[in-house]
Design a protein around this motif. Structure first.
Motif, PDB file in Angstrom:
ATOM      1  N   TYR A 324      51.817  66.372 -46.500  1.00 44.85           N
ATOM      2  CA  TYR A 324      51.616  65.254 -47.426  1.00 44.85           C
ATOM      3  C   TYR A 324      51.162  64.067 -46.595  1.00 44.85           C
ATOM      4  O   TYR A 324      51.389  64.037 -45.373  1.00 44.85           O
ATOM      5  N   PHE A 325      50.539  63.091 -47.225  1.00 44.06           N
ATOM      6  CA  PHE A 325      50.166  61.886 -46.502  1.00 44.06           C
ATOM      7  C   PHE A 325      51.401  61.002 -46.317  1.00 44.06           C
ATOM      8  O   PHE A 325      52.215  60.858 -47.225  1.00 44.06           O
ATOM      9  N   GLN A 326      51.506  60.405 -45.158  1.00 43.58           N
ATOM     10  CA  GLN A 326      52.652  59.563 -44.852  1.00 43.58           C
ATOM     11  C   GLN A 326      52.743  58.363 -45.796  1.00 43.58           C
ATOM     12  O   GLN A 326      53.831  57.934 -46.176  1.00 43.58           O
ATOM     13  N   ASP A 327      51.599  57.833 -46.190  1.00 42.80           N
ATOM     14  CA  ASP A 327      51.567  56.587 -46.966  1.00 42.80           C
ATOM     15  C   ASP A 327      51.277  56.812 -48.441  1.00 42.80           C
ATOM     16  O   ASP A 327      51.017  55.866 -49.182  1.00 42.80           O
ATOM     17  N   ASP A 328      51.344  58.068 -48.898  1.00 42.94           N
ATOM     18  CA  ASP A 328      50.877  58.378 -50.247  1.00 42.94           C
ATOM     19  C   ASP A 328      51.831  59.355 -50.932  1.00 42.94           C
ATOM     20  O   ASP A 328      52.574  60.092 -50.279  1.00 42.94           O
ATOM     21  N   THR A 329      51.773  59.364 -52.256  1.00 42.25           N
ATOM     22  CA  THR A 329      52.550  60.314 -53.054  1.00 42.25           C
ATOM     23  C   THR A 329      52.009  61.726 -52.929  1.00 42.25           C
ATOM     24  O   THR A 329      52.742  62.700 -53.142  1.00 42.25           O
ATOM     25  N   HIS A 330      50.735  61.860 -52.594  1.00 44.70           N
ATOM     26  CA  HIS A 330      50.033  63.134 -52.732  1.00 44.70           C
ATOM     27  C   HIS A 330      49.962  63.930 -51.430  1.00 44.70           C
ATOM     28  O   HIS A 330      50.096  63.387 -50.335  1.00 44.70           O
ATOM     29  N   TRP A 331      49.677  65.218 -51.624  1.00 47.75           N
ATOM     30  CA  TRP A 331      49.499  66.078 -50.461  1.00 47.75           C
ATOM     31  C   TRP A 331      48.082  65.976 -49.917  1.00 47.75           C
ATOM     32  O   TRP A 331      47.178  65.445 -50.544  1.00 47.75           O
ATOM     33  N   SER A 332      47.896  66.507 -48.724  1.00 44.34           N
ATOM     34  CA  SER A 332      46.587  66.474 -48.060  1.00 44.34           C
ATOM     35  C   SER A 332      45.861  67.792 -48.311  1.00 44.34           C
ATOM     36  O   SER A 332      46.392  68.720 -48.932  1.00 44.34           O
ATOM     37  N   SER A 333      44.653  67.878 -47.782  1.00 42.34           N
ATOM     38  CA  SER A 333      43.879  69.115 -47.931  1.00 42.34           C
ATOM     39  C   SER A 333      44.537  70.285 -47.185  1.00 42.34           C
ATOM     40  O   SER A 333      44.284  71.449 -47.509  1.00 42.34           O
ATOM     41  N   LYS A 334      45.382  69.978 -46.204  1.00 47.13           N
ATOM     42  CA  LYS A 334      46.127  71.049 -45.527  1.00 47.13           C
ATOM     43  C   LYS A 334      47.013  71.784 -46.531  1.00 47.13           C
ATOM     44  O   LYS A 334      47.110  73.014 -46.522  1.00 47.13           O
ATOM     45  N   ALA A 335      47.667  71.011 -47.391  1.00 46.36           N
ATOM     46  CA  ALA A 335      48.533  71.607 -48.409  1.00 46.36           C
ATOM     47  C   ALA A 335      47.706  72.341 -49.456  1.00 46.36           C
ATOM     48  O   ALA A 335      48.054  73.462 -49.864  1.00 46.36           O
ATOM     49  N   SER A 336      46.612  71.725 -49.908  1.00 46.06           N
ATOM     50  CA  SER A 336      45.753  72.370 -50.905  1.00 46.06           C
ATOM     51  C   SER A 336      45.266  73.730 -50.413  1.00 46.06           C
ATOM     52  O   SER A 336      45.265  74.719 -51.157  1.00 46.06           O
ATOM     53  N   LYS A 337      44.859  73.771 -49.163  1.00 45.41           N
ATOM     54  CA  LYS A 337      44.362  75.025 -48.588  1.00 45.41           C
ATOM     55  C   LYS A 337      45.474  76.059 -48.502  1.00 45.41           C
ATOM     56  O   LYS A 337      45.286  77.235 -48.854  1.00 45.41           O
ATOM     57  N   ALA A 338      46.659  75.629 -48.040  1.00 47.02           N
ATOM     58  CA  ALA A 338      47.779  76.557 -47.894  1.00 47.02           C
ATOM     59  C   ALA A 338      48.213  77.119 -49.249  1.00 47.02           C
ATOM     60  O   ALA A 338      48.465  78.321 -49.394  1.00 47.02           O
ATOM     61  N   VAL A 339      48.289  76.265 -50.243  1.00 48.77           N
ATOM     62  CA  VAL A 339      48.756  76.680 -51.568  1.00 48.77           C
ATOM     63  C   VAL A 339      47.756  77.626 -52.237  1.00 48.77           C
ATOM     64  O   VAL A 339      48.132  78.643 -52.817  1.00 48.77           O
ATOM     65  N   THR A 340      46.476  77.312 -52.153  1.00 46.50           N
ATOM     66  CA  THR A 340      45.468  78.118 -52.849  1.00 46.50           C
ATOM     67  C   THR A 340      45.126  79.406 -52.110  1.00 46.50           C
ATOM     68  O   THR A 340      44.627  80.357 -52.719  1.00 46.50           O
ATOM     69  N   ASN A 341      45.428  79.451 -50.811  1.00 47.46           N
ATOM     70  CA  ASN A 341      45.109  80.640 -50.019  1.00 47.46           C
ATOM     71  C   ASN A 341      46.343  81.511 -49.804  1.00 47.46           C
ATOM     72  O   ASN A 341      46.371  82.334 -48.894  1.00 47.46           O
ATOM     73  N   ASN A 342      47.356  81.334 -50.642  1.00 48.38           N
ATOM     74  CA  ASN A 342      48.570  82.131 -50.488  1.00 48.38           C
ATOM     75  C   ASN A 342      48.397  83.501 -51.146  1.00 48.38           C
ATOM     76  O   ASN A 342      47.450  83.748 -51.893  1.00 48.38           O
ATOM     77  N   LYS A 343      49.360  84.373 -50.896  1.00 44.05           N
ATOM     78  CA  LYS A 343      49.212  85.786 -51.312  1.00 44.05           C
ATOM     79  C   LYS A 343      49.184  85.955 -52.833  1.00 44.05           C
ATOM     80  O   LYS A 343      48.586  86.923 -53.330  1.00 44.05           O
ATOM     81  N   VAL A 344      49.817  85.036 -53.587  1.00 43.98           N
ATOM     82  CA  VAL A 344      49.815  85.172 -55.051  1.00 43.98           C
ATOM     83  C   VAL A 344      48.407  84.973 -55.591  1.00 43.98           C
ATOM     84  O   VAL A 344      47.905  85.779 -56.390  1.00 43.98           O
ATOM     85  N   PHE A 345      47.752  83.896 -55.162  1.00 43.98           N
ATOM     86  CA  PHE A 345      46.370  83.672 -55.594  1.00 43.98           C
ATOM     87  C   PHE A 345      45.441  84.748 -55.053  1.00 43.98           C
ATOM     88  O   PHE A 345      44.501  85.172 -55.737  1.00 43.98           O
ATOM     89  N   GLN A 346      45.681  85.189 -53.827  1.00 48.39           N
ATOM     90  CA  GLN A 346      44.839  86.248 -53.254  1.00 48.39           C
ATOM     91  C   GLN A 346      44.887  87.508 -54.098  1.00 48.39           C
ATOM     92  O   GLN A 346      43.856  88.134 -54.364  1.00 48.39           O
ATOM     93  N   LYS A 347      46.081  87.879 -54.527  1.00 45.16           N
ATOM     94  CA  LYS A 347      46.225  89.079 -55.355  1.00 45.16           C
ATOM     95  C   LYS A 347      45.613  88.893 -56.736  1.00 45.16           C
ATOM     96  O   LYS A 347      44.983  89.797 -57.281  1.00 45.16           O
ATOM     97  N   LEU A 348      45.776  87.678 -57.291  1.00 46.52           N
ATOM     98  CA  LEU A 348      45.325  87.411 -58.655  1.00 46.52           C
ATOM     99  C   LEU A 348      43.822  87.230 -58.751  1.00 46.52           C
ATOM    100  O   LEU A 348      43.167  87.746 -59.662  1.00 46.52           O
ATOM    101  N   LEU A 349      43.248  86.466 -57.801  1.00 43.41           N
ATOM    102  CA  LEU A 349      41.847  86.062 -57.902  1.00 43.41           C
ATOM    103  C   LEU A 349      40.922  86.749 -56.906  1.00 43.41           C
ATOM    104  O   LEU A 349      39.706  86.718 -57.074  1.00 43.41           O
ATOM    105  N   GLY A 350      41.514  87.333 -55.895  1.00 39.46           N
ATOM    106  CA  GLY A 350      40.680  87.897 -54.826  1.00 39.46           C
ATOM    107  C   GLY A 350      40.245  89.315 -55.070  1.00 39.46           C
ATOM    108  O   GLY A 350      39.920  90.043 -54.128  1.00 39.46           O
ATOM    109  N   GLN A 351      40.267  89.734 -56.313  1.00 41.20           N
ATOM    110  CA  GLN A 351      39.919  91.109 -56.647  1.00 41.20           C
ATOM    111  C   GLN A 351      38.404  91.321 -56.723  1.00 41.20           C
ATOM    112  O   GLN A 351      37.688  90.406 -57.031  1.00 41.20           O
TER     113      GLN A 351
END
Length: 351
Positions: A324-351
């Motif tokens: 997450y950003f130190q000065d912000d409520t929101h997460w960074s692109s590091k989090a977006s990448k980690a969340v979207t590239n996880n095994k659940v999305f891989q199984k669901l969308l990576g077919q």
């Protein structure tokens, strides 16, 4: 006092007044408001006047594929619709701020982001799209609902009259390409607030009542061991009981069952509050633990559950900074990448 002496003192006072504001503005206050329409200052640092917490960021896009936003929508085939809050609308506004762009790029999917009909009516938006036939006409395969953790009770713990909602012409979201900055004069009360709150936060973690400044036991941000978070992260913790979370899960299951009639998969992605994600690293913390994720994990689900806290926690254990950003409520692109590239999305969308 004669008129010449009076004028001299008056001019001296004006000179001191202007000099103070000029110096404060140049060296401190201007940093709070950013420099141009590409420089991003976190919402928490800006609202709390904490110059030392600013993590300067720049808005830009580097991924090969974008989600479909209003200006490029042309009745394309849509694989997934996303409905969410500021996390779904480029919150943080730094490099690659949309998790939808990661989904589109990693899995080569066409993703359309829809504005909810109100801040607490995410389920109702999806129901309206179903009732109007919009999802069926466009042959949507997936509906993803995202919400910050602290608002999950108000958004999902409720009975909904399904027949009351129909949404045949949803508002397609825009994409942020520039950052709005308020024009603030050099002589401003902010020049007093910066030193005041810099001093006040030394003695009280929420000197500005809506924002907490706390120390971490581990350096998980690139600037320092300190972190800002919203008071709402702890204010809403009492809402999450075993009963309330069961009711939240029941509401989401009901929508999932409805969508499944048309072969549409519902994805629920609650976004971990910053306080909750970093809870184990807070020094001298006197506030309770949020039980939301612990309570919802074991429940039976008819939807795909994206456990953002479970996905991101290992990164903190490894010492990865700026999830997450130190000065912000929101997460960074590091989090977006980690969340979207996880095994659940891989199984669901990576077919």
């Amino acid at each position: 006092m004669n008129s010449k002496t009076y004028i001299k003192y008056l001019l001296g006072a004006i000179a001191v007044f202007v000099s103070y504001h000029l110096l404060m503005w140049v060296f401190f206050t201007s940093k709070i408001f950013g420099l141009d329409n590409k420089t991003v200052v976190g919402d928490l640092a800006r609202m709390s006047y904490q110059v030392d917490m600013i993590q300067t960021k720049h808005l830009n896009y580097t991924l090969p594929k974008s989600f479909i936003y209003d200006k490029i929508y042309n009745n394309q085939v849509i694989d997934m619709i996303t409905i969410g809050d500021s996390f779904s609308h480029g919150g943080g506004a730094a490099q690659n701020p949309y998790y939808q762009d990661f989904l589109a790029s990693i899995y080569d999917k066409n993703i359309l982001n829809i504005n909810p009909i109100d801040y607490d009516k995410f389920l109702e938006t999806a129901i309206g799209l179903y009732n109007s036939g919009y999802l069926q006409r466009h042959k949507i395969k997936y509906v993803l609902i995202q919400s910050v953790e602290r608002f999950c009770a108000i958004r999902f713990q409720k009975e909904i009259a399904y027949q009351d909602y129909s949404l045949s012409s949803p508002v397609i979201s825009k994409k942020v390409f520039s950052v709005y900055h308020q024009d603030v004069p050099i002589i401003t009360t902010a020049n007093y607030k910066v030193p005041y709150y810099s001093f006040a936060y030394l003695f009280k973690e929420n000197a500005k009542k809506d924002i907490h400044k706390v120390k971490l036991s581990k350096r998980l941000f690139s600037r320092s061991k300190y972190m800002l978070y919203l008071h709402g992260d702890i204010q809403n913790i009492p809402q999450f009981t075993q009963k309330s979370v069961q009711e939240i899960n029941k509401s989401i299951n009901k929508l999932a069952q409805l969508l499944a009639r048309e072969g549409i998969t519902l994805i629920f992605m609650p976004t971990s509050d910053k306080y909750d994600l970093y809870y184990d690293y807070l020094v001298d913390n006197k506030h309770p633990k949020n039980q939301f994720f612990d309570l919802i994990r074991p429940l039976k689900k008819d939807y795909i559950f994206i456990d953002t806290k479970a996905i991101l926690t290992p990164y903190l254990k490894k010492g990865v900074q700026d999830i997450y950003f130190q000065d912000d409520t929101h997460w960074s692109s590091k989090a977006s990448k980690a969340v979207t590239n996880n095994k659940v999305f891989q199984k669901l969308l990576g077919q």
